[in-house]
Structures are given as C-alpha cells and as structure tokens.
Design an enzyme around this catalytic site. Structure first.
Site, PDB file in Angstrom:
ATOM      1  N   SER A 187      47.090  41.571  74.795  1.00  0.00           N
ATOM      2  CA  SER A 187      47.029  40.122  74.886  1.00  0.00           C
ATOM      3  C   SER A 187      46.747  39.734  76.343  1.00  0.00           C
ATOM      4  CB  SER A 187      48.321  39.518  74.357  1.00  0.00           C
ATOM      5  OG  SER A 187      48.098  38.213  73.902  1.00  0.00           O
ATOM      6  N   ASP A 442      42.834  38.931  63.844  1.00  0.00           N
ATOM      7  CA  ASP A 442      43.536  38.283  64.955  1.00  0.00           C
ATOM      8  C   ASP A 442      42.653  37.187  65.545  1.00  0.00           C
ATOM      9  OD1 ASP A 442      44.901  37.579  67.252  1.00  0.00           O
ATOM     10  OD2 ASP A 442      44.317  39.396  68.362  1.00  0.00           O
ATOM     11  N   HIS A 467      47.000  40.963  65.766  1.00  0.00           N
ATOM     12  CA  HIS A 467      47.097  41.001  67.221  1.00  0.00           C
ATOM     13  C   HIS A 467      47.788  42.272  67.738  1.00  0.00           C
ATOM     14  CE1 HIS A 467      46.684  38.697  70.879  1.00  0.00           C
ATOM     15  NE2 HIS A 467      47.960  38.771  71.177  1.00  0.00           N
TER      16      HIS A 467
END
Ligand SMILES: *[C@@H]1O[C@H](CO)[C@@H](O)[C@H](O)[C@H]1NC(C)=O
Ligand SMILES: *[C@@H]1O[C@H](CO)[C@@H](O)[C@H](O)[C@H]1NC(C)=O
Ligand SMILES: *[C@@H]1O[C@H](CO)[C@@H](O)[C@H](O)[C@H]1NC(C)=O
Ligand SMILES: *[C@@H]1O[C@H](CO)[C@@H](O)[C@H](O)[C@H]1NC(C)=O
Ligand SMILES: *[C@@H]1O[C@H](CO)[C@@H](O)[C@H](O)[C@H]1NC(C)=O
Ligand SMILES: *[C@@H]1O[C@H](CO)[C@@H](O)[C@H](O)[C@H]1NC(C)=O
Length: 509
Positions: A187, A442, A467
C-alpha cells in the site's frame, strides 16, 4: 467520517500482512483492533505454543534518533524512530538484509516475524529489519500532531529516514557491500519501497512494491468504479443484480435525505444521533459506502470483508426492496463489529481529526489525512455515474477538510498531487529491479504499475485477489493465481540476489 481506506498496515501478519486502505475511520479502528488480537492468536496457534512464550529470541526493538527535518541542517530538532530487528535467519557476513517499510500505522514485532518477506528471509538467510514511519505509532514527538509540528511529515522525509536507518544498521551490524539490501512494503509503504529504490539506488538493490498506489490522484473516481466492478464479479460472489441492488438502495437513501426528514433513516440504520444537516448526511452515506468499499478491498481477509455474503443479503429472495437489503447489510456489519450505533456526526469526526493526542497503536488518522492534503489526494469520491453509492460523497467535501484541519486550500492540494507525480514519476517510474504486485479486485490497483516498464521493472497483476494479498504468509487456501505470483516473486528475488553475489561491486546500482 470517511478517511479512506488506504492502507492500513495492520500489524500484519498471519492474516494479512500489511495493508491499508482507506475506509472510514470507524470501521478502520475496529478492524485494526480485530486484526491485532487475531494476529496474536493465530501466531501462537500456528506454532502450537502457549501465549507469551516465544519459541526463539524475540525481535529486538530499538530507536534511532533522526533529524526532524533532513533538508534543513539549521533545524537541529530530532525525534526517535522505532525499528525492529529479527536476526534469527541471518547468516553473518554474507546474508542479505530485508527491509520492511512501515506506513500510516504503528509497526509491531510481527513486521519481522510473519509475512511473505519473512518466508523469503528464511530462504535466503536474511537479516530482517523494519522501520516505523515518522509521525506514526511510537515514532513521534509528544507535540508531533500540532499544526506547527506536523510540517515535517512527508514521504520525502520518510525516504531520508530510511537512508539514515540504512547507515545506522550497516554500522551496527558491520555490513559491507556483500550484504545486499532488498526492501518490501504494501500500500503506501509499497510506494515507499519503489521510491526508495528509485531515489536511493546505491542503498537498496531491489524492491518489492505490493498494492502500491504510486500515481497520486486528487479525485480518485476509479476507486469506486473498481468497487462496482468487483460487486458484479461472479468470481468473488458478486453479480450485476448485486451491484444494481446497491445502486437502488443508495438511491432510496438519497431520496429520503432529500426530504430533510431523516427520522426513518436514523432508526433504520441505527444512527447514534440525529442527522443534522448536509455534513452529517455525507458522513452517513460515507459510512454506509465504507462497508462495501472495505468488503471489496479486503475481500476474504476479515469477517466483514466478504463480497459473497453481502451480495447474498442484498439479493435474498423475499426481500421487499433494495433499501431493506441495505439495512440488512448494515445490521450484519454492526453486529460483527460489535457496534450499538453508527456514528454519523460530522462534528465528532472533525474533532477526532483535530485531536493532537498521540495514539501509539493503530492507524494515524490525522497524520494520514494530512498526507492526502499535502501529497497524494486519493479522495474516493462518488460523483461519477460509475459509482454505485451516493453522489453526496464529493471531492469538495473531502477537500474542505484539508482547509479546516490543516489550512491547506484546494488549489494547494491540487498542486501538491501534481508535484508528487512529477517527483516520483507516477505510474511510469524510471527505475530498475522493482516488482509491482497488485490484485485485480483491489481498487487501489488502478493507481499502480500494471505493465512491465523494462526487463527489470516488472508488474504482476493477480487475478481475483484483494489489497496486499501476496504479503501474507502463504496459506493452503490461496488461489492458484496467488500461488503463482508468490512463486514469481520468490524466483525473481532469488535471481537478483544471485546476480548481486556475482557482482558485488554493482550492489546498489
Ligand atoms: C539547537 O539550536 C539552538 C540554536 O539554534 C541552540 O540554542 C540549541 O541548544 C540547539 N539544541 C541542541 C539540542 O543542540
Ligand atoms: C562489529 O565489529 C565490531 C568491531 O570489530 C565488533 O565489536 C562487533 O561485535 C561487531 N558487531 C556485530 C553485530 O557483528
Ligand atoms: C418524518 O418521517 C417519519 C417516518 O417516516 C414520520 O413518522 C414523521 O411524521 C415525519 N415527520 C415530519 C415532520 O414530516
Ligand atoms: C488528550 O489528552 C488529555 C490529557 O491526557 C486529555 O485530558 C484530553 O481529554 C485528550 N483529548 C482528547 C480529545 O482525547
Ligand atoms: C514481464 O516481465 C516478466 C519478467 O521478466 C515476464 O515473465 C513477463 O512475461 C513480462 N510480462 C509481459 C506482459 O511482458
Ligand atoms: C481469472 O480466474 C477465473 C477463474 O479462475 C477465470 O475464469 C478468468 O478467466 C481469469 N481471468 C483472467 C484475466 O485470467
């Protein structure tokens, strides 16, 4: 209030490595708590040992004193930054160093105990180190969140922290060029991982960047477009019917809001207090939308993140209306989260984001919002027709928080986003030896690198995963696409380490 699901580095772990996301704050907080207890539990269960007995020497927790401002030597202020080291697998002299990069939440010992990078460290006898991000977790001065102090929070300062941490660890462990560094992150830290390699190629030989939204975007409309697509994807239990039910349900909510009589909505959706005015309305529809956004982004990773289950509720036979379906989803969600009511007060949200008290564990909401205002935007708006939720979720609303909280006007946010892309190269970074890994359900994959940029800047897009799915330790239940991606990452990391060993003089370039 919604502060977006970005990334959430959950303490990671056995369940789901790191990840963030942007979801509303309320939901995020609960998820972090849930993950924390679960990661402890499953860590010990998996090893089959009683709690509080570590089967090996525990990771070392340490602090490094860093300049608060790396770019102005006349500012001699400092802060203490937390790191973790796990020496268990390390073969002295030659073993590589695997650096796990922290992001917008605290980083626990699990950052060097579990995850894909830990499995790889075991294979390659690596020294495992992790560094918490400045201004998050324990890596912050007591006054760090005031408007005056938060100025030194940025990805550029964070990269400079990584560079001085590299020197610090190299001295502490007597490292040489033989010790090849590879960095990992997911991320926002996935972006940092790629950018560390991009900006400091002499320090880190290669990078793995998972679910990294390297392209900053002010108005991130694509997020909810992907959410809508995922809700219609039969592969994960979605359907067109499910997506349409979401659209219809939100339409019904919107039209009730339009009348200004919100009594029924407050009751039906267990609002903690009266919805008083447009800001609360936006807060409320954002909270509802968050349930779906979170379910898609973390599909299969947490009990509430289950597109199949949500779609079953929305399309159940005998349901009187889509509105009823939405109520059922909200009820299920609140039950699982152990919530008595839905907190929809915008005033409360604001005062939480204004709070400058430190929270040592979990996501730094105020800090992360600051970074969106000053670097990334990433506002998950719903003003386009492709968005299945309420059009009350506007860019204007989210930008207004930047002014209200940090005195950052909309134009400045816009310019900062543009600068970020120019500075790092957006989704076409000119670097080498980086693997960009994404899951195609995601929503964040829309801002990442999805195509090979060169023979060594490689993109892996995993069919059907959410994710940061690859960052968790491997599980028997992993779909074949994920297994294949893990294998590809492992082979590539192995090849790079072999190449580095052959030509240590090139290490880093
Ligand atoms: C920092 O600099 C100021 C003057 O600029 C000085 O008074 C102070 O003692 C310095 N602090 C430290 C910790 O060196
Ligand atoms: C590094 O080298 C110094 C001096 O040779 C030695 O005292 C120290 O124990 C070494 N540290 C490690 C971690 O090997
Ligand atoms: C508002 O709606 C509720 C329930 O739908 C209804 O009972 C109430 O009379 C309405 N109030 C006003 C002022 O219209
Ligand atoms: C912040 O901390 C102080 C001191 O512990 C406490 O009195 C205050 O209520 C806290 N503020 C908020 C908004 O939590
Ligand atoms: C991207 O690069 C990898 C590694 O070199 C290669 O296996 C893969 O086939 C490439 N993909 C495309 C679409 O060219
Ligand atoms: C993804 O996987 C599903 C089921 O395993 C398959 O039907 C679909 O064709 C795959 N999609 C791509 C793009 O490979």
């Amino acid at each position: 209030m919604r502060v977006m699901w970005l990334h959430f580095v959950f303490l990671l772990t056995l369940l789901g490595a790191t990840e963030g996301a942007w979801i509303g704050r309320q939901m995020r907080k609960k998820l972090v708590q849930l993950r924390e207890t679960q990661s402890f539990k499953s860590f010990y269960t998996r090893l089959g040992i009683p709690k509080d007995v570590l089967p090996f020497s525990p990771p070392i927790e340490g602090y490094i004193t860093q300049p608060l401002d790396h770019f102005n030597r006349r500012n001699n202020a400092t802060y203490r930054q937390r790191y973790w080291v796990n020496e268990k697998f390390w073969q002295h002299h030659e073993g590589p160093v695997f650096l796990y990069i922290g992001g917008e939440s605290s980083v626990s010992q699990f950052s060097v105990l579990a995850g894909e990078h830990v499995d790889l460290a075991q294979t390659h006898n690596a020294l495992l180190v992790s560094l918490e991000h400045r201004y998050y977790g324990a890596s912050i001065n007591p006054d760090g969140l005031t408007l005056e102090a938060i100025r030194f929070l940025s990805s550029q300062q964070a990269l400079a922290d990584l560079a001085s941490f590299h020197l610090f660890i190299s001295q502490k462990y007597n490292l040489t060029r033989q010790n090849t560094w590879i960095c990992f992150g997911g991320s926002y830290p996935g972006s940092l991982s790629a950018w560390f390699r991009l900006k400091f190629p002499h320090l880190v030989y290669a990078a793995v960047a998972s679910s990294a939204p390297v392209r900053a975007e002010l108005d991130f409309t694509a997020y909810n477009k992907v959410v809508a697509e995922s809700l219609s994807d039969p592969l994960i239990g979605g359907s067109i019917k499910c997506r349409n039910a979401v659209v219809e349900g939100f339409r019904a909510v919107d039209s009730l809001l339009k009348t200004g009589n919100t009594t029924q909505l407050e009751r039906d959706f267990s609002s903690c207090e009266r919805l008083s005015g447009p800001d609360d309305y936006t807060e409320f529809v954002s909270n509802l939308a968050d349930i779906f956004m979170g379910a898609v982004q973390y599909n299969g990773e947490t009990p509430t993140s289950d597109v199949r289950k949500i779609c079953q509720l929305l399309t159940a036979v005998g349901l009187k209306s889509a509105y009823e379906g939405l109520k059922a989803v909200n009820r299920m969600y609140m039950e699982m989260m152990g919530m008595n009511c839905l907190e929809n007060s915008h005033e409360k949200s604001l005062s939480e984001l204004r709070n400058t008290n430190l929270t040592v564990v979990g996501v730094g909401e105020r800090q992360w919002y600051y970074q969106t205002c000053t670097e990334f935007g990433y506002y998950q708006t719903c003003e386009e027709i492709s968005c299945p939720f309420s059009q009350l979720i506007t860019l204007k609303f989210q930008l207004s928080l930047c002014s209200q909280l940090f005195q950052v006007p909309p134009d400045s946010v816009r310019q900062s986003v543009q600068f970020t892309n120019e500075f790092y190269g957006a989704d076409r970074p000119k670097s080498s030896r980086i693997i960009f890994v994404n899951g195609d359900i995601d929503p964040w994959h829309a801002l990442s690198v999805l195509k090979n940029q060169s023979h060594s800047e490689i993109a892996i897009l995993i069919n059907g995963t959410a994710h940061c799915a690859n960052m968790s330790p491997s599980r028997a239940s992993d779909p074949p696409s994920l297994q294949k991606a893990r294998e590809q990452i492992a082979v590539q990391v192995g090849d790079w380490l072999t190449a580095a060993r052959r030509r240590p003089e090139e290490n880093g370039y």
